[in-house]
Design a protein around this motif. Structure first.
Motif, PDB file in Angstrom:
ATOM      1  N   LEU A 269       0.832  -1.209   0.000  1.00  0.00           N
ATOM      2  CA  LEU A 269       0.000   0.000   0.000  1.00  0.00           C
ATOM      3  C   LEU A 269       0.863   1.254   0.000  1.00  0.00           C
ATOM      4  O   LEU A 269       0.558   2.237  -0.697  1.00  0.00           O
ATOM      5  CB  LEU A 269      -0.930  -0.012   1.216  1.00  0.00           C
ATOM      6  CG  LEU A 269      -2.007  -1.112   1.217  1.00  0.00           C
ATOM      7  CD1 LEU A 269      -2.801  -1.076   2.521  1.00  0.00           C
ATOM      8  CD2 LEU A 269      -2.949  -0.947   0.028  1.00  0.00           C
ATOM      9  N   ALA A 270       1.936   1.243   0.803  1.00  0.00           N
ATOM     10  CA  ALA A 270       2.839   2.396   0.837  1.00  0.00           C
ATOM     11  C   ALA A 270       3.515   2.597  -0.516  1.00  0.00           C
ATOM     12  O   ALA A 270       3.657   3.729  -1.002  1.00  0.00           O
ATOM     13  CB  ALA A 270       3.890   2.197   1.929  1.00  0.00           C
ATOM     14  N   ALA A 271       3.913   1.487  -1.146  1.00  0.00           N
ATOM     15  CA  ALA A 271       4.527   1.581  -2.460  1.00  0.00           C
ATOM     16  C   ALA A 271       3.533   2.118  -3.482  1.00  0.00           C
ATOM     17  O   ALA A 271       3.887   2.939  -4.340  1.00  0.00           O
ATOM     18  CB  ALA A 271       5.033   0.205  -2.900  1.00  0.00           C
ATOM     19  N   GLY A 272       2.269   1.668  -3.391  1.00  0.00           N
ATOM     20  CA  GLY A 272       1.247   2.173  -4.301  1.00  0.00           C
ATOM     21  C   GLY A 272       1.003   3.657  -4.114  1.00  0.00           C
ATOM     22  O   GLY A 272       0.848   4.401  -5.092  1.00  0.00           O
ATOM     23  N   ALA A 273       0.962   4.114  -2.853  1.00  0.00           N
ATOM     24  CA  ALA A 273       0.757   5.546  -2.585  1.00  0.00           C
ATOM     25  C   ALA A 273       1.927   6.365  -3.120  1.00  0.00           C
ATOM     26  O   ALA A 273       1.738   7.426  -3.733  1.00  0.00           O
ATOM     27  CB  ALA A 273       0.594   5.764  -1.080  1.00  0.00           C
ATOM     28  N   GLY A 274       3.155   5.867  -2.892  1.00  0.00           N
ATOM     29  CA  GLY A 274       4.332   6.571  -3.411  1.00  0.00           C
ATOM     30  C   GLY A 274       4.341   6.607  -4.928  1.00  0.00           C
ATOM     31  O   GLY A 274       4.718   7.621  -5.535  1.00  0.00           O
ATOM     32  N   LEU A 275       3.932   5.513  -5.534  1.00  0.00           N
ATOM     33  CA  LEU A 275       3.868   5.441  -6.990  1.00  0.00           C
ATOM     34  C   LEU A 275       2.865   6.442  -7.543  1.00  0.00           C
ATOM     35  O   LEU A 275       3.150   7.176  -8.500  1.00  0.00           O
ATOM     36  CB  LEU A 275       3.488   4.022  -7.400  1.00  0.00           C
ATOM     37  CG  LEU A 275       3.371   3.717  -8.882  1.00  0.00           C
ATOM     38  CD1 LEU A 275       4.731   3.840  -9.557  1.00  0.00           C
ATOM     39  CD2 LEU A 275       2.828   2.298  -9.090  1.00  0.00           C
ATOM     40  N   SER A 276       1.688   6.480  -6.940  1.00  0.00           N
ATOM     41  CA  SER A 276       0.656   7.415  -7.383  1.00  0.00           C
ATOM     42  C   SER A 276       1.128   8.854  -7.231  1.00  0.00           C
ATOM     43  O   SER A 276       0.925   9.698  -8.126  1.00  0.00           O
ATOM     44  CB  SER A 276      -0.632   7.193  -6.569  1.00  0.00           C
ATOM     45  OG  SER A 276      -1.653   8.054  -7.002  1.00  0.00           O
ATOM     46  N   VAL A 362       0.640 -10.360 -10.633  1.00  0.00           N
ATOM     47  CA  VAL A 362      -0.766  -9.947 -10.588  1.00  0.00           C
ATOM     48  C   VAL A 362      -0.976  -8.886  -9.513  1.00  0.00           C
ATOM     49  O   VAL A 362      -1.670  -7.872  -9.744  1.00  0.00           O
ATOM     50  CB  VAL A 362      -1.673 -11.172 -10.327  1.00  0.00           C
ATOM     51  CG1 VAL A 362      -3.105 -10.733 -10.050  1.00  0.00           C
ATOM     52  CG2 VAL A 362      -1.646 -12.122 -11.519  1.00  0.00           C
ATOM     53  N   SER A 363      -0.380  -9.090  -8.338  1.00  0.00           N
ATOM     54  CA  SER A 363      -0.516  -8.104  -7.266  1.00  0.00           C
ATOM     55  C   SER A 363       0.053  -6.757  -7.687  1.00  0.00           C
ATOM     56  O   SER A 363      -0.521  -5.694  -7.401  1.00  0.00           O
ATOM     57  CB  SER A 363       0.208  -8.597  -6.000  1.00  0.00           C
ATOM     58  OG  SER A 363      -0.335  -9.811  -5.555  1.00  0.00           O
ATOM     59  N   THR A 364       1.182  -6.780  -8.386  1.00  0.00           N
ATOM     60  CA  THR A 364       1.801  -5.539  -8.844  1.00  0.00           C
ATOM     61  C   THR A 364       0.935  -4.853  -9.894  1.00  0.00           C
ATOM     62  O   THR A 364       0.807  -3.625  -9.905  1.00  0.00           O
ATOM     63  CB  THR A 364       3.196  -5.831  -9.413  1.00  0.00           C
ATOM     64  OG1 THR A 364       3.966  -6.551  -8.450  1.00  0.00           O
ATOM     65  CG2 THR A 364       3.924  -4.542  -9.735  1.00  0.00           C
ATOM     66  N   LEU A 365       0.341  -5.641 -10.779  1.00  0.00           N
ATOM     67  CA  LEU A 365      -0.566  -5.058 -11.781  1.00  0.00           C
ATOM     68  C   LEU A 365      -1.752  -4.373 -11.117  1.00  0.00           C
ATOM     69  O   LEU A 365      -2.169  -3.286 -11.526  1.00  0.00           O
ATOM     70  CB  LEU A 365      -1.054  -6.153 -12.737  1.00  0.00           C
ATOM     71  CG  LEU A 365      -0.087  -6.596 -13.831  1.00  0.00           C
ATOM     72  CD1 LEU A 365      -0.634  -7.812 -14.568  1.00  0.00           C
ATOM     73  CD2 LEU A 365       0.167  -5.453 -14.812  1.00  0.00           C
ATOM     74  N   VAL A 366      -2.297  -5.018 -10.082  1.00  0.00           N
ATOM     75  CA  VAL A 366      -3.439  -4.428  -9.367  1.00  0.00           C
ATOM     76  C   VAL A 366      -3.016  -3.123  -8.688  1.00  0.00           C
ATOM     77  O   VAL A 366      -3.707  -2.092  -8.799  1.00  0.00           O
ATOM     78  CB  VAL A 366      -3.992  -5.424  -8.325  1.00  0.00           C
ATOM     79  CG1 VAL A 366      -5.042  -4.739  -7.450  1.00  0.00           C
ATOM     80  CG2 VAL A 366      -4.601  -6.634  -9.029  1.00  0.00           C
ATOM     81  N   ILE A 367      -1.878  -3.147  -7.998  1.00  0.00           N
ATOM     82  CA  ILE A 367      -1.390  -1.941  -7.324  1.00  0.00           C
ATOM     83  C   ILE A 367      -1.111  -0.841  -8.347  1.00  0.00           C
ATOM     84  O   ILE A 367      -1.466   0.326  -8.149  1.00  0.00           O
ATOM     85  CB  ILE A 367      -0.112  -2.260  -6.514  1.00  0.00           C
ATOM     86  CG1 ILE A 367      -0.447  -3.153  -5.318  1.00  0.00           C
ATOM     87  CG2 ILE A 367       0.564  -0.973  -6.040  1.00  0.00           C
ATOM     88  CD1 ILE A 367      -1.318  -2.500  -4.284  1.00  0.00           C
ATOM     89  N   GLY A 368      -0.469  -1.216  -9.473  1.00  0.00           N
ATOM     90  CA  GLY A 368      -0.180  -0.225 -10.515  1.00  0.00           C
ATOM     91  C   GLY A 368      -1.437   0.371 -11.118  1.00  0.00           C
ATOM     92  O   GLY A 368      -1.498   1.571 -11.399  1.00  0.00           O
TER      93      GLY A 368
END
Length: 394
Positions: A269-276, A362-368
């Motif tokens: 989740l933290a990586a997804g927030a940072g990515l966004s 798959v998890s990375t695709l969802v987060i991305g």
């Protein structure tokens, strides 16, 4: 069209290499944690099942004490702190539904010069009724002989029929009667002597360390356990149903897996927030560029796709790095986990698997996808004239 979007996305990300690298590193750390956790969970469950299959017994009869310690010693080999009387063996053998009751005397000897542990097991021929996966080259040992695990035979370059000195036992020799084919378990490292020879060598006549019990009807396990605990020797021994024991051990480490799972989830989740946040900053910086693209004919869908592909490219780069780092660091990860578990099966626990890699992808695709929605939507809704004017005013 897709290839052009990917090429343009990579070119845009390379403009801010440091920022893109730091963001990808955050994704890599999260993916490495997820990969290690899932690999360990699958390896641990497989390892427990393999340990049970290799042991071949349904019940383990041990001296009074902690059943978990006793099971670990029986599986991996060590010196026992206390012993069973040999006379208890008859009580076990005469219990209804007991097919095989194989007595074992186990002891470990340390060689000071090398620091190597040599594990000796005194057994009777009926151990073959429990160890059904064994494939013996040669024959079962008679008095004065030894049956050797495959790894020990290979490391010492011993051959069947050869008389050798027993490691860790000065002035003791035995003739090699046979070699056990590789079992991929601790048996590959053990030396198997006739029961009476082992008892005599270690000065424990009429004593056993444990009894391996196989039932003719495994569904009657509860009845057999109750019968053994209620017999005359029941107060002097622990009767451990191995399937239940391994299930209990698995439940004990469940809390550890849940904690690690929460850590991996938070990291994702933290990586997804940072990515966004990174992609959103890139969109703001490129407001004029996006306005020009819209002015020369790019549709809102084209802009949305471009920003979304940039997010996925950054995410996939981090995912690839995370999987590679976790795969190469699996040995250190496994050592760290083993040091913190009450029981760890023999063999590799963290190993590459296609299913685990697919789960990470798959998890990375969802987060991305989730992380790229807000930046892509914001970029797509920009009006060309207003975007150019706003950038010019800034």
């Amino acid at each position: 069209m897709i290839l052009e979007l990917v090429r343009l996305a990579i070119k845009n990300l390379s403009r801010r290499r440091l920022r893109s690298s730091v963001t990808a590193a955050g994704v890599a750390i999260a993916v490495a944690a997820l990969y290690s956790l899932v690999s360990f969970q699958r390896g641990y469950q497989s390892g427990l099942k393999s340990e049970l299959d290799r042991l071949g017994a349904h019940l383990l009869v041990v001296p009074k004490g902690c059943p978990y310690d006793a099971a670990s010693i029986a599986l991996h080999g060590a010196s026992w702190p206390c012993y069973l009387k040999s006379e208890y063996l008859e009580s076990v053998r005469t219990t209804p539904n007991v097919s095989v009751a194989a007595p074992v005397f186990m002891s470990a000897v340390y060689t000071p010069d090398t620091g190597v542990q040599s594990v000796y097991c005194g057994v009777e021929r009926n151990i073959l009724g429990v160890k059904r996966t064994w494939r013996v080259q040669g024959r079962f040992p008679a008095s004065g002989e030894v049956l050797v695990g495959s790894e020990q035979a290979s490391s010492h370059k011993w051959r069947i029929g050869e008389t050798v000195g027993l490691p860790g036992l000065p002035n003791r020799t035995a003739k090699i009667s046979g070699v056990i084919d590789a079992t991929q378990g601790a048996d590959d490292l053990f030396y198997f002597l006739p029961l009476k020879d082992a008892q005599r060598i270690f000065g424990r006549l009429q004593e056993l360390t444990h009894i391996l019990v196989r039932l003719d009807r495994p569904e009657r396990m509860e009845e057999v356990v109750n019968s053994l605990r209620g017999c005359g020797a029941g107060l002097e021994m622990n009767v451990v149903p191995l399937a239940h024991l391994f299930h209990t051990i698995e439940n004990l480490v469940q809390s550890t897996r849940m904690l690690l799972g929460c850590v991996a989830l938070v990291a994702l989740l933290a990586a997804g927030a940072g990515l966004s946040n990174t992609v959103l900053m890139a969109v703001v910086e490129r407001t004029r560029e996006i306005g020009v693209l819209r002015a020369i004919g790019a549709s809102a869908g084209n802009i949305f796709s471009l920003i979304w592909v940039e997010t996925q490219a950054l995410c996939m780069a981090g995912c690839a790095v995370g999987i590679v780092v976790a795969a190469f660091g699996s040995r250190w990860i496994e050592e760290w986990l083993r040091s913190r578990l009450p029981f760890a099966p023999h063999g590799t626990l963290v190993r590459p698997e296609a299913l685990v890699i697919a789960l990470c992808l798959v998890s990375t695709l969802v987060i991305g996808t989730l992380a790229g929605l807000l930046p892509a939507w914001r970029a797509a809704k920009m009006a060309p004239v207003e975007a150019i004017r706003a950038a010019g005013g800034a």
